[in-house]
Design a protein around this motif. Structure first.
Motif, PDB file in Angstrom:
ATOM      1  N   TRP A  15       0.830  -1.207   0.000  1.00  0.00           N
ATOM      2  CA  TRP A  15       0.000   0.000   0.000  1.00  0.00           C
ATOM      3  C   TRP A  15       0.865   1.257   0.000  1.00  0.00           C
ATOM      4  O   TRP A  15       0.563   2.231  -0.689  1.00  0.00           O
ATOM      5  N   THR A  16       1.941   1.250   0.767  1.00  0.00           N
ATOM      6  CA  THR A  16       2.845   2.399   0.820  1.00  0.00           C
ATOM      7  C   THR A  16       3.538   2.606  -0.523  1.00  0.00           C
ATOM      8  O   THR A  16       3.639   3.735  -1.012  1.00  0.00           O
ATOM      9  N   VAL A  17       3.994   1.518  -1.131  1.00  0.00           N
ATOM     10  CA  VAL A  17       4.666   1.610  -2.431  1.00  0.00           C
ATOM     11  C   VAL A  17       3.687   2.078  -3.502  1.00  0.00           C
ATOM     12  O   VAL A  17       4.053   2.849  -4.387  1.00  0.00           O
ATOM     13  N   LEU A  18       2.432   1.649  -3.419  1.00  0.00           N
ATOM     14  CA  LEU A  18       1.430   2.095  -4.396  1.00  0.00           C
ATOM     15  C   LEU A  18       1.324   3.616  -4.414  1.00  0.00           C
ATOM     16  O   LEU A  18       1.303   4.229  -5.478  1.00  0.00           O
ATOM     17  N   PHE A  19       1.278   4.235  -3.234  1.00  0.00           N
ATOM     18  CA  PHE A  19       1.168   5.694  -3.190  1.00  0.00           C
ATOM     19  C   PHE A  19       2.444   6.373  -3.674  1.00  0.00           C
ATOM     20  O   PHE A  19       2.396   7.541  -4.077  1.00  0.00           O
ATOM     21  N   CYS A  20       3.563   5.677  -3.642  1.00  0.00           N
ATOM     22  CA  CYS A  20       4.797   6.241  -4.197  1.00  0.00           C
ATOM     23  C   CYS A  20       4.830   6.108  -5.717  1.00  0.00           C
ATOM     24  O   CYS A  20       5.387   6.953  -6.411  1.00  0.00           O
ATOM     25  N   ILE A  21       4.240   5.042  -6.252  1.00  0.00           N
ATOM     26  CA  ILE A  21       4.270   4.755  -7.692  1.00  0.00           C
ATOM     27  C   ILE A  21       3.181   5.528  -8.451  1.00  0.00           C
ATOM     28  O   ILE A  21       3.375   5.902  -9.611  1.00  0.00           O
ATOM     29  N   LEU A  22       2.052   5.779  -7.839  1.00  0.00           N
ATOM     30  CA  LEU A  22       0.918   6.396  -8.542  1.00  0.00           C
ATOM     31  C   LEU A  22       1.243   7.690  -9.291  1.00  0.00           C
ATOM     32  O   LEU A  22       0.809   7.856 -10.433  1.00  0.00           O
ATOM     33  N   PRO A  23       1.986   8.623  -8.737  1.00  0.00           N
ATOM     34  CA  PRO A  23       2.205   9.876  -9.476  1.00  0.00           C
ATOM     35  C   PRO A  23       3.218   9.778 -10.615  1.00  0.00           C
ATOM     36  O   PRO A  23       3.330  10.709 -11.405  1.00  0.00           O
ATOM     37  N   LEU A  24       3.943   8.681 -10.726  1.00  0.00           N
ATOM     38  CA  LEU A  24       4.969   8.569 -11.765  1.00  0.00           C
ATOM     39  C   LEU A  24       4.350   8.476 -13.151  1.00  0.00           C
ATOM     40  O   LEU A  24       3.440   7.683 -13.392  1.00  0.00           O
ATOM     41  N   GLY A  25       4.834   9.279 -14.067  1.00  0.00           N
ATOM     42  CA  GLY A  25       4.397   9.228 -15.460  1.00  0.00           C
ATOM     43  C   GLY A  25       3.023   9.800 -15.720  1.00  0.00           C
ATOM     44  O   GLY A  25       2.431   9.534 -16.768  1.00  0.00           O
ATOM     45  N   VAL A  26       2.502  10.593 -14.822  1.00  0.00           N
ATOM     46  CA  VAL A  26       1.161  11.159 -14.995  1.00  0.00           C
ATOM     47  C   VAL A  26       1.251  12.481 -15.750  1.00  0.00           C
ATOM     48  O   VAL A  26       2.047  13.347 -15.412  1.00  0.00           O
ATOM     49  N   ARG A  27       0.443  12.589 -16.799  1.00  0.00           N
ATOM     50  CA  ARG A  27       0.338  13.846 -17.547  1.00  0.00           C
ATOM     51  C   ARG A  27      -1.110  14.322 -17.465  1.00  0.00           C
ATOM     52  O   ARG A  27      -2.038  13.542 -17.659  1.00  0.00           O
ATOM     53  N   ARG A  28      -1.257  15.602 -17.205  1.00  0.00           N
ATOM     54  CA  ARG A  28      -2.604  16.166 -17.120  1.00  0.00           C
ATOM     55  C   ARG A  28      -3.197  16.325 -18.514  1.00  0.00           C
ATOM     56  O   ARG A  28      -2.489  16.477 -19.499  1.00  0.00           O
ATOM     57  N   VAL A  29      -4.500  16.336 -18.588  1.00  0.00           N
ATOM     58  CA  VAL A  29      -5.215  16.574 -19.841  1.00  0.00           C
ATOM     59  C   VAL A  29      -5.058  18.044 -20.192  1.00  0.00           C
ATOM     60  O   VAL A  29      -5.293  18.922 -19.364  1.00  0.00           O
ATOM     61  N   GLU A  30      -4.639  18.321 -21.427  1.00  0.00           N
ATOM     62  CA  GLU A  30      -4.420  19.708 -21.859  1.00  0.00           C
ATOM     63  C   GLU A  30      -5.730  20.486 -21.937  1.00  0.00           C
ATOM     64  O   GLU A  30      -5.856  21.568 -21.399  1.00  0.00           O
TER      65      GLU A  30
END
Length: 81
Positions: A15-30
């Motif tokens: 669960w802790t690692v999931l919250f560390c991995i989630l923001p990686l590689g995220v791009r917002r919708v333009e």
């Protein structure tokens, strides 16, 4: 360590690692459409992130298990102090 403790420790690590991995590689919708949040990710890739989380958590759990079995850290020693 019992199997139940091992499973619980793995779950906490996962669960802790999931919250560390989630923001990686995220791009917002333009240009978000109507009703779409401005900060919503364009392509969340949750399956890929869950697989990466499982692998990383397994490696960390093995490290924890080895250190625990080698008695590297023990809370029982603190009890007698």
């Amino acid at each position: 360590m019992s199997w139940a403790t091992g499973v619980m420790v793995y779950f906490v690590i996962w669960w802790t690692v999931l919250f560390c991995i989630l923001p990686l590689g995220v791009r917002r919708v333009e240009n978000p459409g109507r009703g779409q949040e401005h900060g919503a990710p364009e392509k969340p890739d949750l399956i890929r992130k869950a697989i990466i989380t499982t692998i990383v958590a397994a490696v960390l759990w093995v490290g924890f298990y080895v250190l625990h079995e080698a008695d590297f850290f023990s809370f029982r020693r603190l009890e007698g102090s």
